[in-house]
Design a protein around this motif. Sequence first.
Motif, PDB file in Angstrom:
ATOM      1  N   GLU A 322       0.839  -1.189   0.000  1.00  0.00           N
ATOM      2  CA  GLU A 322       0.000   0.000   0.000  1.00  0.00           C
ATOM      3  C   GLU A 322       0.880   1.248   0.000  1.00  0.00           C
ATOM      4  OE1 GLU A 322      -3.271   0.128  -0.231  1.00  0.00           O
ATOM      5  OE2 GLU A 322      -3.440  -2.078  -0.273  1.00  0.00           O
ATOM      6  N   PRO A 323       0.320   2.377  -0.446  1.00  0.00           N
ATOM      7  CA  PRO A 323       1.076   3.635  -0.375  1.00  0.00           C
ATOM      8  C   PRO A 323       1.342   4.041   1.074  1.00  0.00           C
ATOM      9  CG  PRO A 323      -0.814   3.839  -1.860  1.00  0.00           C
ATOM     10  CD  PRO A 323      -0.992   2.550  -1.109  1.00  0.00           C
ATOM     11  N   ILE A 324       2.310   4.895   1.264  1.00  0.00           N
ATOM     12  CA  ILE A 324       2.560   5.478   2.582  1.00  0.00           C
ATOM     13  C   ILE A 324       1.356   6.367   2.921  1.00  0.00           C
ATOM     14  CG2 ILE A 324       4.080   6.984   3.923  1.00  0.00           C
ATOM     15  CD1 ILE A 324       6.344   6.182   1.984  1.00  0.00           C
ATOM     16  N   PRO A 342      15.418  12.706  -3.017  1.00  0.00           N
ATOM     17  CA  PRO A 342      14.359  13.422  -3.744  1.00  0.00           C
ATOM     18  C   PRO A 342      13.558  12.510  -4.669  1.00  0.00           C
ATOM     19  CG  PRO A 342      16.358  14.737  -3.708  1.00  0.00           C
ATOM     20  CD  PRO A 342      16.726  13.396  -3.149  1.00  0.00           C
ATOM     21  N   ARG A 343      14.219  11.589  -5.330  1.00  0.00           N
ATOM     22  CA  ARG A 343      13.515  10.658  -6.203  1.00  0.00           C
ATOM     23  C   ARG A 343      12.592   9.747  -5.401  1.00  0.00           C
ATOM     24  NH1 ARG A 343      10.897   9.115 -10.705  1.00  0.00           N
ATOM     25  NH2 ARG A 343      11.403   6.994 -11.369  1.00  0.00           N
ATOM     26  N   ALA A 344      13.047   9.285  -4.247  1.00  0.00           N
ATOM     27  CA  ALA A 344      12.215   8.433  -3.395  1.00  0.00           C
ATOM     28  C   ALA A 344      10.964   9.173  -2.949  1.00  0.00           C
ATOM     29  CB  ALA A 344      13.019   7.959  -2.196  1.00  0.00           C
ATOM     30  N   SER A 353       2.957   2.305  -4.025  1.00  0.00           N
ATOM     31  CA  SER A 353       3.130   1.485  -2.831  1.00  0.00           C
ATOM     32  C   SER A 353       4.596   1.480  -2.423  1.00  0.00           C
ATOM     33  CB  SER A 353       2.664   0.053  -3.097  1.00  0.00           C
ATOM     34  OG  SER A 353       3.564  -0.599  -3.977  1.00  0.00           O
ATOM     35  N   ILE A 354       4.835   1.133  -1.164  1.00  0.00           N
ATOM     36  CA  ILE A 354       6.215   1.046  -0.688  1.00  0.00           C
ATOM     37  C   ILE A 354       7.000   0.041  -1.519  1.00  0.00           C
ATOM     38  CG2 ILE A 354       7.656   0.347   1.275  1.00  0.00           C
ATOM     39  CD1 ILE A 354       5.436   1.434   3.108  1.00  0.00           C
ATOM     40  N   ARG A 355       6.378  -1.094  -1.831  1.00  0.00           N
ATOM     41  CA  ARG A 355       7.064  -2.105  -2.640  1.00  0.00           C
ATOM     42  C   ARG A 355       7.451  -1.547  -4.009  1.00  0.00           C
ATOM     43  NH1 ARG A 355       7.365  -7.525  -2.185  1.00  0.00           N
ATOM     44  NH2 ARG A 355       5.703  -7.589  -0.625  1.00  0.00           N
ATOM     45  N   ALA A 359      10.892  -0.993  -5.912  1.00  0.00           N
ATOM     46  CA  ALA A 359      11.099  -1.639  -7.216  1.00  0.00           C
ATOM     47  C   ALA A 359      11.706  -0.673  -8.223  1.00  0.00           C
ATOM     48  CB  ALA A 359       9.775  -2.189  -7.742  1.00  0.00           C
ATOM     49  N   HIS A 360      11.445   0.613  -8.055  1.00  0.00           N
ATOM     50  CA  HIS A 360      12.040   1.614  -8.947  1.00  0.00           C
ATOM     51  C   HIS A 360      13.532   1.827  -8.659  1.00  0.00           C
ATOM     52  CE1 HIS A 360       8.898   3.376 -11.544  1.00  0.00           C
ATOM     53  NE2 HIS A 360       8.053   2.996 -10.597  1.00  0.00           N
TER      54      HIS A 360
END
Length: 442
Positions: A322-324, A342-344, A353-355, A359-360
């Motif tokens: 799920e998203p933060i 900054p990208r995160a 989602s956190i996953r 993954a990025h």
Amino acid sequence: MKTEKKMQLALQLVSGYGVESSAWRMPGTDPAAYTNTDSYVEMAKMAEKGKFQMVFIADTPVLGGDLRRQSPTFPMDPMLALMAVARETERIGLVATLSTTFNYPYNLARQFKALDVISHGRVGWNAVTTSNPAAAANFGAQPLSRKERYAMAHESIQIVQALWGSWEEGAWTLDVEGGQFADMDKIKPINLQGHYHGSRGPLAIPPSEQGQPVIFQAGGGYEGLELAGSYASGVYANPYDIESAREQRQAIRQSAVRFGRNPDDIKLIAGFIFSIGSTEEEALDRRRQLMSLASDEIPDRVRYLGAMIGLALSVDAMDINEPIPTEMLKRAYPSPQDPRSPRALELALKGLSIRDILAHGVINYHPVVAGTPTQVADFMEEWFLAEAVDGFSVVPDIAFDGVEDFVNLVVPILQERGLYHEDYEGETLREHMGVPYQYGPL
């Protein structure tokens, strides 16, 4: 957009599997690729098909990571791996990392120049210092200060280059009728002695077709810039965005000028990791699968992601699929200590989602491009045309199919756009890179 200047490409040979710690478990991968020299040879041959300027091996003389579940990060021995590649390839350059901190200059000079002669002028040395305490312990030593390491590096490179040039050109006569193998008046000791290193010389090896190996450098900071500006023709760098890459490239070029060199004779090669799919979602699925095979690493990755954006994240407290939560994101900020932050945060604010944020590749050592071949080429084009880089050290997520996909799918796009050459312009690594012939110290 057509351009006269062409980007340069290095393929980073990791450990036979790819850069991700779980790549050894992926379907299609040979689990024993680490000890299978043919795996390095096949990757290099594929890169040569793609007209890559070089293959590159990073190295640290220490066992890193927990091998209970992770594969090693580097080949068993970089020079032996490149020797195998040299015998099975014809044009591609061969670059290995060896430390100036824990190797004698004579051994460095001998190994690299011998391989350069054997490969007909295709070798480069990535000269780095080593600060790792475990690596120091492997040599029965204590870690040195940064000042000491770089002072030692200057001595080491100066001695190595003097040894490389200790046969004058024309010294190897091979006069069969006259009975003269070499002219000893043109083979002379170097008699150099510094604070850390010394060598009498000469080296028992004649020049190669490019004179001597190309020197690369990969350290940062003022000391790294000084080392690069003094000696290097290539710099391996790890910027995370165009602006920092451009700044680093300009600093390196200015350093070259300070030491009386042409700034065009030193190339910045930036590392990036690629995951290719027919769609962006397919590429991300590939990365999700890699993460699922390294599930024991996920708790630490989630905690680290939280630290990057100023939040306490944990797998125990939230669902990583799920998203933060929005309320948490209101308190988020990018860590000034981590250029990846900054990208995160950008991805988190998009509601991923956190996953999927992980993954990025936001916590990978290099920028990660997960997408179609066109998206990978777009990333490279943007950085190159912005004059942020002279080329890229491309790092496959999974080696067994990633290298082939890059060569067959991305390289043609770069060539069609006029960003990358169609064929080798010469025989030697110096010719591939467009840097001057050199024999002995600058």
